[in-house]
Write a protein that holds these residues in place. Structure first.
Motif, PDB file in Angstrom:
ATOM      1  N   TYR A   1       0.846  -1.199   0.000  1.00  0.00           N
ATOM      2  CA  TYR A   1       0.000   0.000   0.000  1.00  0.00           C
ATOM      3  C   TYR A   1       0.873   1.238   0.000  1.00  0.00           C
ATOM      4  O   TYR A   1       1.933   1.234   0.626  1.00  0.00           O
ATOM      5  CB  TYR A   1      -0.885   0.046   1.246  1.00  0.00           C
ATOM      6  CG  TYR A   1      -1.889  -1.083   1.325  1.00  0.00           C
ATOM      7  CD1 TYR A   1      -3.058  -1.035   0.553  1.00  0.00           C
ATOM      8  CD2 TYR A   1      -1.686  -2.171   2.170  1.00  0.00           C
ATOM      9  CE1 TYR A   1      -3.984  -2.063   0.642  1.00  0.00           C
ATOM     10  CE2 TYR A   1      -2.605  -3.193   2.248  1.00  0.00           C
ATOM     11  CZ  TYR A   1      -3.760  -3.131   1.485  1.00  0.00           C
ATOM     12  OH  TYR A   1      -4.676  -4.120   1.563  1.00  0.00           O
ATOM     13  N   SER A   2       0.363   2.279  -0.698  1.00  0.00           N
ATOM     14  CA  SER A   2       1.110   3.549  -0.600  1.00  0.00           C
ATOM     15  C   SER A   2       0.147   4.722  -0.822  1.00  0.00           C
ATOM     16  O   SER A   2      -0.913   4.563  -1.415  1.00  0.00           O
ATOM     17  CB  SER A   2       2.229   3.579  -1.634  1.00  0.00           C
ATOM     18  OG  SER A   2       1.683   3.760  -2.920  1.00  0.00           O
ATOM     19  N   ASN A   3       0.498   5.875  -0.311  1.00  0.00           N
ATOM     20  CA  ASN A   3      -0.276   7.105  -0.546  1.00  0.00           C
ATOM     21  C   ASN A   3       0.595   8.055  -1.345  1.00  0.00           C
ATOM     22  O   ASN A   3       1.498   8.679  -0.794  1.00  0.00           O
ATOM     23  CB  ASN A   3      -0.652   7.767   0.783  1.00  0.00           C
ATOM     24  CG  ASN A   3      -1.894   7.149   1.405  1.00  0.00           C
ATOM     25  OD1 ASN A   3      -2.187   7.388   2.553  1.00  0.00           O
ATOM     26  ND2 ASN A   3      -2.602   6.319   0.655  1.00  0.00           N
TER      27      ASN A   3
ATOM     28  N   GLU B   1      -1.890  19.544  -6.270  1.00  0.00           N
ATOM     29  CA  GLU B   1      -2.824  20.580  -5.784  1.00  0.00           C
ATOM     30  C   GLU B   1      -3.751  21.029  -6.907  1.00  0.00           C
ATOM     31  O   GLU B   1      -3.467  20.814  -8.090  1.00  0.00           O
ATOM     32  CB  GLU B   1      -2.040  21.801  -5.294  1.00  0.00           C
ATOM     33  CG  GLU B   1      -1.100  21.554  -4.133  1.00  0.00           C
ATOM     34  CD  GLU B   1      -1.828  21.269  -2.831  1.00  0.00           C
ATOM     35  OE1 GLU B   1      -2.908  21.854  -2.622  1.00  0.00           O
ATOM     36  OE2 GLU B   1      -1.323  20.459  -2.033  1.00  0.00           O
TER      37      GLU B   1
ATOM     38  N   ASN C   1      -9.301  19.598  -6.065  1.00  0.00           N
ATOM     39  CA  ASN C   1     -10.530  19.815  -5.294  1.00  0.00           C
ATOM     40  C   ASN C   1     -10.841  21.276  -5.050  1.00  0.00           C
ATOM     41  O   ASN C   1     -11.981  21.644  -4.797  1.00  0.00           O
ATOM     42  CB  ASN C   1     -10.437  19.089  -3.952  1.00  0.00           C
ATOM     43  CG  ASN C   1     -10.509  17.601  -4.136  1.00  0.00           C
ATOM     44  OD1 ASN C   1     -11.198  17.120  -5.023  1.00  0.00           O
ATOM     45  ND2 ASN C   1      -9.769  16.879  -3.320  1.00  0.00           N
ATOM     46  N   SER C   2      -9.797  22.098  -5.075  1.00  0.00           N
ATOM     47  CA  SER C   2     -10.070  23.522  -4.956  1.00  0.00           C
ATOM     48  C   SER C   2      -9.159  24.232  -5.939  1.00  0.00           C
ATOM     49  O   SER C   2      -7.970  23.966  -5.987  1.00  0.00           O
ATOM     50  CB  SER C   2      -9.828  24.006  -3.536  1.00  0.00           C
ATOM     51  OG  SER C   2      -8.500  24.392  -3.373  1.00  0.00           O
ATOM     52  N   THR C   3      -9.774  25.093  -6.743  1.00  0.00           N
ATOM     53  CA  THR C   3      -9.011  25.766  -7.781  1.00  0.00           C
ATOM     54  C   THR C   3      -8.519  27.099  -7.240  1.00  0.00           C
ATOM     55  O   THR C   3      -9.268  27.805  -6.570  1.00  0.00           O
ATOM     56  CB  THR C   3      -9.905  26.021  -9.008  1.00  0.00           C
ATOM     57  OG1 THR C   3     -10.922  25.020  -9.021  1.00  0.00           O
ATOM     58  CG2 THR C   3      -9.122  25.976 -10.292  1.00  0.00           C
ATOM     59  N   GLU C   4      -7.298  27.400  -7.560  1.00  0.00           N
ATOM     60  CA  GLU C   4      -6.756  28.704  -7.158  1.00  0.00           C
ATOM     61  C   GLU C   4      -7.344  29.766  -8.088  1.00  0.00           C
ATOM     62  O   GLU C   4      -7.015  29.828  -9.268  1.00  0.00           O
ATOM     63  CB  GLU C   4      -5.223  28.676  -7.263  1.00  0.00           C
ATOM     64  CG  GLU C   4      -4.526  29.957  -6.869  1.00  0.00           C
ATOM     65  CD  GLU C   4      -4.716  30.326  -5.403  1.00  0.00           C
ATOM     66  OE1 GLU C   4      -4.866  31.525  -5.135  1.00  0.00           O
ATOM     67  OE2 GLU C   4      -4.730  29.418  -4.541  1.00  0.00           O
ATOM     68  N   THR C   5      -8.296  30.537  -7.568  1.00  0.00           N
ATOM     69  CA  THR C   5      -8.890  31.601  -8.402  1.00  0.00           C
ATOM     70  C   THR C   5      -8.647  32.923  -7.702  1.00  0.00           C
ATOM     71  O   THR C   5      -8.290  32.952  -6.520  1.00  0.00           O
ATOM     72  CB  THR C   5     -10.410  31.412  -8.557  1.00  0.00           C
ATOM     73  OG1 THR C   5     -10.968  31.279  -7.251  1.00  0.00           O
ATOM     74  CG2 THR C   5     -10.746  30.202  -9.393  1.00  0.00           C
ATOM     75  N   ASN C   6      -8.890  34.003  -8.414  1.00  0.00           N
ATOM     76  CA  ASN C   6      -8.753  35.312  -7.784  1.00  0.00           C
ATOM     77  C   ASN C   6     -10.098  35.720  -7.199  1.00  0.00           C
ATOM     78  O   ASN C   6     -11.027  36.065  -7.929  1.00  0.00           O
ATOM     79  CB  ASN C   6      -8.294  36.325  -8.827  1.00  0.00           C
ATOM     80  CG  ASN C   6      -7.938  37.653  -8.191  1.00  0.00           C
ATOM     81  OD1 ASN C   6      -8.251  37.879  -7.021  1.00  0.00           O
ATOM     82  ND2 ASN C   6      -7.288  38.512  -8.943  1.00  0.00           N
TER      83      ASN C   6
ATOM     84  N   HIS D   1       1.790  11.323  -3.628  1.00  0.00           N
ATOM     85  CA  HIS D   1       1.581  12.768  -3.484  1.00  0.00           C
ATOM     86  C   HIS D   1       0.505  13.201  -4.476  1.00  0.00           C
ATOM     87  O   HIS D   1       0.609  12.959  -5.664  1.00  0.00           O
ATOM     88  CB  HIS D   1       2.904  13.489  -3.761  1.00  0.00           C
ATOM     89  CG  HIS D   1       2.777  14.971  -3.691  1.00  0.00           C
ATOM     90  ND1 HIS D   1       2.877  15.668  -2.504  1.00  0.00           N
ATOM     91  CD2 HIS D   1       2.543  15.887  -4.651  1.00  0.00           C
ATOM     92  CE1 HIS D   1       2.714  16.952  -2.749  1.00  0.00           C
ATOM     93  NE2 HIS D   1       2.516  17.113  -4.043  1.00  0.00           N
TER      94      HIS D   1
END
Lengths: 291, 149
Positions: free
Chosen positions: A3-5, A10, A13-18, A7
């Motif tokens: 098993y591994s998790n 980013e 799930n959330s977009t970097e917006t202004n 990376h």
């Protein structure tokens, strides 16, 4: 089993917006939308108002006027007589009747309300230097009635507050503030426009009644002085009335373009009326005196 | 009008503090995610078959994050127009990742090397009448496996 998790990158799930850009876009959309809706409602109400029968206004106004704390009947009679003299020059729509009410109160104000009722407060009456200024004031208020401003304002107010309560139930207090303030500021613009139209009507009736417009600006000088006494002054766009200085300038300009005589005889308010006003003032002052 | 001035001040405070805390939180999340990468979290309910069974224990991590005034304002504008609420997406993303991290920290303290059957619960608390600022709780829990010595 291994098993591994790994990376996880980013921005899935959330977009970097202004957020500021989104904020400005949405807020300006709300502001523009509210201005357009308010303007459309105002236009509709203004065009429908003519078809609202005057009797309806009278019925609505009756209950309010009955509760009015009426002042001296002699002053009432004098004002009514003066009003009856100038009404023929005002070309009122059929069935529209003007009723004057004198109220013994320090308020420096006068107003036209539904059903052709015009309320004049002692506070303003006692400050008027002559009858000419009083005729300007009456002409202004009768102008409101003639153009059906009270019923138009009521119609707009009712429809907009109904709409507001429907929309604002869904949004937070902060958005509600933006929406209602925008609508209010737009409505104030219409209110200032109405005041200017009524000023024109007032000046017009002065010219028709006296043959000159001397004393028209006296009314506004009284208001200006009153305004100067206030510590906190609202900027123009937050006011229901145009700036008094502007009103004076506008009326002078109007008289010039119409070539109306700005010099002429000044008439005075009869002494017995002034005496009653002074008496009434004393009565109120005594009532207000601390025991 | 004074309402309007207060509104602008609150929006400004919400924006600057909200942005500051969010970027600081993300930095800390990314750093700790690398730190605890050795503890594996798996959604599967079925543990690996082993001759030397591990001992198991429930671990959980929970976090409560408040929405700021600016985010709230943006979200309620969105409620008029529709569309994705980006402002809340980052809020919930932070909350979920922080909850997992706290759960991993719990597991780490117990000496576990993996957590199975992990689940999330999300609840909005202070669901007060309109105008109130909302906050969200995310709870992550699972079964930690502690290898036998």
């Amino acid at each position: 089993m291994k098993y591994s998790n790994p990376h996880i990158p980013e921005g899935i799930n959330s977009t970097e917006t202004n957020p500021l850009k989104e904020f400005l876009l949405l807020t300006s959309a709300v502001v523009v939308g509210v201005i357009i809706i308010t303007a459309v409602i105002a236009m509709l109400v203004d065009s429908i108002a003519e078809y609202i029968p005057f009797e309806f206004e009278q019925t609505v106004a009756r209950q309010v006027i009955e509760k009015l704390n009426k002042g001296n009947a002699e002053v009432d009679g004098y004002l009514q007589h003066l009003s009856d003299q100038i009404v023929p020059f005002m070309d009122l729509p059929e069935g529209v009747k003007i009723k004057l009410h004198y109220v013994n109160d320090d308020v420096v104000n006068a107003m036209a309300t539904l059903g052709g009722h015009i309320i004049l407060y002692r506070g303003l009456l006692e400050k008027l230097p002559n009858e000419n200024a009083l005729v300007m004031l009456l002409g202004h208020e009768i102008g409101h009635v003639k153009m059906r401003h009270p019923v138009k304002a009521l119609g707009k107010g009712v429809i907009i507050s109904l709409l507001m309560s429907a929309v604002l139930g869904e949004s937070s207090d902060a958005v509600a503030t933006v929406i209602s303030d925008t609508s209010m500021l737009t409505m104030l613009g219409y209110s200032r426009e109405q005041e200017q139209l009524s000023d024109e009507a007032g000046l017009h009736v002065m010219h028709a009644f006296y043959g000159h417009v001397k004393g028209a600006t006296n009314l506004f000088e009284v208001l200006q002085q009153q305004n100067n006494e206030q510590v906190f002054k609202l900027p123009q766009f937050l006011n229901s009335h145009p700036d008094t200085g502007f009103r004076i300038k506008y009326l002078k300009q109007l008289a010039e373009t119409k070539r109306w005589d700005q010099q002429g005889k000044i008439n005075f308010v009869p002494d017995y009326i002034l005496n009653i006003l002074a008496e009434d003032k004393k009565v109120i002052a005594e009532l207000q005196e601390p025991v | 009008m004074s309402n309007f001035v207060i509104l602008v001040i609150l929006l400004g405070l919400g924006y600057f503090f909200g942005r500051y805390y969010e970027s600081r939180h993300y930095k800390s999340i990314i750093k700790r995610e690398n730190q605890y990468r050795n503890i594996v979290v798996i959604a599967s309910r079925i543990p690996p078959v082993s001759e030397k069974p591990d001992s198991t224990i429930l671990v959980m991590g929970s976090v409560v994050i408040s929405v700021d005034y600016f985010k709230k304002f943006l979200a309620s504008l969105r409620s008029l127009f529709g569309g994705r609420i980006h402002a809340y997406e980052s809020l919930l993303d932070r909350a979920r990742r922080e909850a997992i991290l706290r759960m991993k920290q719990h597991a780490h303290q117990l000496g576990a090397d993996k957590v199975f059957n992990i689940k999330y619960e999300t609840a909005s608390i202070s669901k007060n009448p309109r105008g109130g600022i909302g906050s969200v709780e995310v709870l992550a829990y699972g079964t930690a496996f502690i290898p036998q010595q």
